[in-house]
Design a protein around this motif. Structure first.
Motif, mmCIF file in Angstrom:
data_model
loop_
_atom_site.group_PDB
_atom_site.id
_atom_site.type_symbol
_atom_site.label_atom_id
_atom_site.label_comp_id
_atom_site.label_asym_id
_atom_site.label_seq_id
_atom_site.Cartn_x
_atom_site.Cartn_y
_atom_site.Cartn_z
ATOM 1 N N LEU A 44 0.812 -1.219 0.000
ATOM 2 C CA LEU A 44 0.000 0.000 0.000
ATOM 3 C C LEU A 44 0.846 1.270 0.000
ATOM 4 O O LEU A 44 0.307 2.377 -0.052
ATOM 5 C CB LEU A 44 -0.923 0.007 1.226
ATOM 6 C CG LEU A 44 -2.064 -1.018 1.197
ATOM 7 C CD1 LEU A 44 -2.705 -1.136 2.575
ATOM 8 C CD2 LEU A 44 -3.106 -0.629 0.157
ATOM 9 N N GLY A 45 2.160 1.113 0.036
ATOM 10 C CA GLY A 45 3.040 2.273 0.091
ATOM 11 C C GLY A 45 2.914 3.199 -1.107
ATOM 12 O O GLY A 45 3.014 4.420 -0.972
ATOM 13 N N GLY A 46 2.684 2.625 -2.291
ATOM 14 C CA GLY A 46 2.568 3.450 -3.491
ATOM 15 C C GLY A 46 1.366 4.373 -3.447
ATOM 16 O O GLY A 46 1.474 5.577 -3.712
ATOM 17 N N ARG A 47 0.211 3.820 -3.107
ATOM 18 C CA ARG A 47 -1.001 4.636 -3.012
ATOM 19 C C ARG A 47 -0.865 5.665 -1.886
ATOM 20 O O ARG A 47 -1.279 6.821 -2.026
ATOM 21 C CB ARG A 47 -2.214 3.739 -2.793
ATOM 22 C CG ARG A 47 -3.507 4.443 -2.366
ATOM 23 C CD ARG A 47 -3.949 5.541 -3.329
ATOM 24 N NE ARG A 47 -4.443 5.054 -4.588
ATOM 25 C CZ ARG A 47 -5.715 4.710 -4.825
ATOM 26 N NH1 ARG A 47 -6.616 4.771 -3.857
ATOM 27 N NH2 ARG A 47 -6.078 4.318 -6.029
ATOM 28 N N ALA A 48 -0.270 5.246 -0.765
ATOM 29 C CA ALA A 48 -0.096 6.158 0.367
ATOM 30 C C ALA A 48 0.819 7.324 -0.004
ATOM 31 O O ALA A 48 0.543 8.482 0.334
ATOM 32 C CB ALA A 48 0.469 5.400 1.564
ATOM 33 N N GLY A 55 -1.155 14.810 -3.193
ATOM 34 C CA GLY A 55 -2.495 15.280 -2.849
ATOM 35 C C GLY A 55 -3.574 14.691 -3.731
ATOM 36 O O GLY A 55 -4.743 15.075 -3.640
ATOM 37 N N HIS A 56 -3.210 13.742 -4.584
ATOM 38 C CA HIS A 56 -4.174 13.109 -5.492
ATOM 39 C C HIS A 56 -3.969 11.597 -5.458
ATOM 40 O O HIS A 56 -2.910 11.106 -5.072
ATOM 41 C CB HIS A 56 -3.989 13.605 -6.929
ATOM 42 C CG HIS A 56 -4.093 15.085 -7.077
ATOM 43 N ND1 HIS A 56 -5.292 15.759 -7.088
ATOM 44 C CD2 HIS A 56 -3.122 16.033 -7.208
ATOM 45 C CE1 HIS A 56 -5.070 17.051 -7.225
ATOM 46 N NE2 HIS A 56 -3.768 17.249 -7.294
ATOM 47 N N ILE A 57 -4.985 10.869 -5.879
ATOM 48 C CA ILE A 57 -4.847 9.427 -6.079
ATOM 49 C C ILE A 57 -5.235 9.110 -7.518
ATOM 50 O O ILE A 57 -6.002 9.842 -8.142
ATOM 51 C CB ILE A 57 -5.717 8.610 -5.095
ATOM 52 C CG1 ILE A 57 -7.189 8.995 -5.213
ATOM 53 C CG2 ILE A 57 -5.220 8.779 -3.678
ATOM 54 C CD1 ILE A 57 -8.109 8.131 -4.363
ATOM 55 N N SER A 58 -4.675 8.017 -8.043
ATOM 56 C CA SER A 58 -4.914 7.661 -9.440
ATOM 57 C C SER A 58 -5.183 6.165 -9.552
ATOM 58 O O SER A 58 -5.255 5.450 -8.552
ATOM 59 C CB SER A 58 -3.692 8.039 -10.290
ATOM 60 O OG SER A 58 -2.601 7.177 -9.989
ATOM 61 N N GLY A 60 -3.105 4.150 -10.714
ATOM 62 C CA GLY A 60 -1.807 3.474 -10.726
ATOM 63 C C GLY A 60 -1.680 2.354 -9.713
ATOM 64 O O GLY A 60 -0.869 1.446 -9.885
ATOM 65 N N ALA A 61 -2.474 2.423 -8.649
ATOM 66 C CA ALA A 61 -2.355 1.420 -7.584
ATOM 67 C C ALA A 61 -3.422 0.329 -7.672
ATOM 68 O O ALA A 61 -3.611 -0.421 -6.709
ATOM 69 C CB ALA A 61 -2.439 2.107 -6.222
ATOM 70 N N MET A 62 -4.098 0.224 -8.800
ATOM 71 C CA MET A 62 -5.195 -0.750 -8.912
ATOM 72 C C MET A 62 -4.743 -2.171 -8.618
ATOM 73 O O MET A 62 -5.400 -2.914 -7.888
ATOM 74 C CB MET A 62 -5.824 -0.680 -10.306
ATOM 75 C CG MET A 62 -6.777 0.485 -10.497
ATOM 76 S SD MET A 62 -7.532 0.495 -12.144
ATOM 77 C CE MET A 62 -8.423 -1.050 -12.127
ATOM 78 N N ASN A 63 -3.608 -2.556 -9.179
ATOM 79 C CA ASN A 63 -3.115 -3.916 -8.956
ATOM 80 C C ASN A 63 -2.755 -4.140 -7.493
ATOM 81 O O ASN A 63 -3.030 -5.206 -6.927
ATOM 82 C CB ASN A 63 -1.901 -4.186 -9.846
ATOM 83 C CG ASN A 63 -1.348 -5.593 -9.665
ATOM 84 O OD1 ASN A 63 -0.311 -5.781 -9.037
ATOM 85 N ND2 ASN A 63 -2.026 -6.582 -10.210
ATOM 86 N N ASP A 64 -2.167 -3.131 -6.865
ATOM 87 C CA ASP A 64 -1.818 -3.235 -5.442
ATOM 88 C C ASP A 64 -3.070 -3.382 -4.585
ATOM 89 O O ASP A 64 -3.106 -4.192 -3.650
ATOM 90 C CB ASP A 64 -1.036 -1.998 -4.996
ATOM 91 C CG ASP A 64 0.299 -1.870 -5.703
ATOM 92 O OD1 ASP A 64 0.849 -2.912 -6.110
ATOM 93 O OD2 ASP A 64 0.795 -0.740 -5.845
ATOM 94 N N LEU A 65 -4.098 -2.603 -4.907
ATOM 95 C CA LEU A 65 -5.339 -2.673 -4.136
ATOM 96 C C LEU A 65 -6.016 -4.030 -4.305
ATOM 97 O O LEU A 65 -6.580 -4.581 -3.352
ATOM 98 C CB LEU A 65 -6.288 -1.552 -4.573
ATOM 99 C CG LEU A 65 -5.787 -0.119 -4.361
ATOM 100 C CD1 LEU A 65 -6.821 0.880 -4.863
ATOM 101 C CD2 LEU A 65 -5.472 0.139 -2.898
ATOM 102 N N GLU A 66 -5.954 -4.561 -5.509
ATOM 103 C CA GLU A 66 -6.533 -5.887 -5.755
ATOM 104 C C GLU A 66 -5.819 -6.947 -4.923
ATOM 105 O O GLU A 66 -6.445 -7.817 -4.315
ATOM 106 C CB GLU A 66 -6.430 -6.230 -7.241
ATOM 107 C CG GLU A 66 -6.986 -7.603 -7.592
ATOM 108 C CD GLU A 66 -6.778 -7.966 -9.052
ATOM 109 O OE1 GLU A 66 -7.146 -9.089 -9.437
ATOM 110 O OE2 GLU A 66 -6.236 -7.130 -9.807
ATOM 111 N N ARG A 67 -4.501 -6.855 -4.881
ATOM 112 C CA ARG A 67 -3.712 -7.839 -4.139
ATOM 113 C C ARG A 67 -4.000 -7.796 -2.642
ATOM 114 O O ARG A 67 -4.209 -8.837 -2.012
ATOM 115 C CB ARG A 67 -2.222 -7.601 -4.391
ATOM 116 C CG ARG A 67 -1.754 -8.032 -5.768
ATOM 117 C CD ARG A 67 -0.367 -7.493 -6.067
ATOM 118 N NE ARG A 67 0.604 -7.878 -5.049
ATOM 119 C CZ ARG A 67 1.782 -7.281 -4.889
ATOM 120 N NH1 ARG A 67 2.107 -6.259 -5.664
ATOM 121 N NH2 ARG A 67 2.623 -7.698 -3.964
#
Length: 204
Positions: A44-48, A55-58, A60-67
């Motif tokens: 979760l470090g990338g999204r964090a 100040g934004h989220i994208s 880009g972390a979809m695969n991390d969130l799925e995992r």
């Protein structure tokens, strides 16, 4: 502590990925709850970092969130690693079953525990990043400059990991073990033994 040690990171696009990271995986027969939570926090470090420093989220972390979502459901519903649902496994291998092996209330509780677990590790990741904000910024600048960085670059900024992984222990042990050298005396003895056996065969 239990997250896999980093080997290399690149921001050079690869296929649909905007970059990639390589880690040294642990050789485990079993995995503890602490190890899985550390891995989840690292994932979760990338999204964090995205939320903290831009100040934004994208997406880009979809695969991390799925995992981490799949991992947390597995920990709670299958491995019994939930405080509210301890020591319970709701796994069912009945391929003809069209219903979940638990009630709707339990399903809601599992969802709540998944959210709690992921949010706790997300907050933990943000806290670690905030604590090392300056080092993170330096690392980001270095990555933009070089496009590829290695474990040595990370260690130069943050220092060496205070923990030694099992994989690192094995690699260090292999590096210290010297191959057995065959001495001339051994070769001569082996040759002499062979000659004696041949002589015995001829005499027989």
């Amino acid at each position: 502590e239990h997250a896999n040690p980093l080997i290399k990171v690149t921001i050079v696009p690869r296929g649909r990925a905007l970059g990639a990271a390589w880690y040294l995986p642990e050789e485990r027969q079993i995995t503890t709850k602490e190890q899985m939570l550390d891995e989840m926090c690292a994932t979760l470090g990338g999204r964090a970092a995205e939320e903290l420093f831009t100040g934004h989220i994208s997406t880009g972390a979809m695969n991390d969130l799925e995992r981490v979502t799949k991992q947390s459901y597995g920990m709670i519903a299958y491995a019994g690693m939930s405080e509210k649902l301890p020591n319970l496994c709701y796994y069912s291998n009945d391929e003809y079953s069209f219903s979940k092996p638990y009630s709707e209330r339990t399903a809601e509780l599992i969802d709540e525990e998944v959210k709690r677990m992921i949010n706790e590790q997300y907050d933990r990741a943000k806290a670690i990043l905030s604590e090392h904000k300056d080092g993170h910024n330096e690392l980001a600048r270095l990555l933009v400059e070089k496009e590829v960085i290695f474990a040595e670059d990370v260690e130069r900024i943050f220092g060496k990991r205070p923990w030694t992984s099992r994989s690192e222990e094995i690699m260090a042990l292999e590096a210290t073990v010297k191959p057995v050298e065959v001495t001339e005396d051994f070769e001569e003895k082996k040759s002499s033994d062979s000659e004696e056996k041949e002589k015995e065969k001829k005499e027989a």
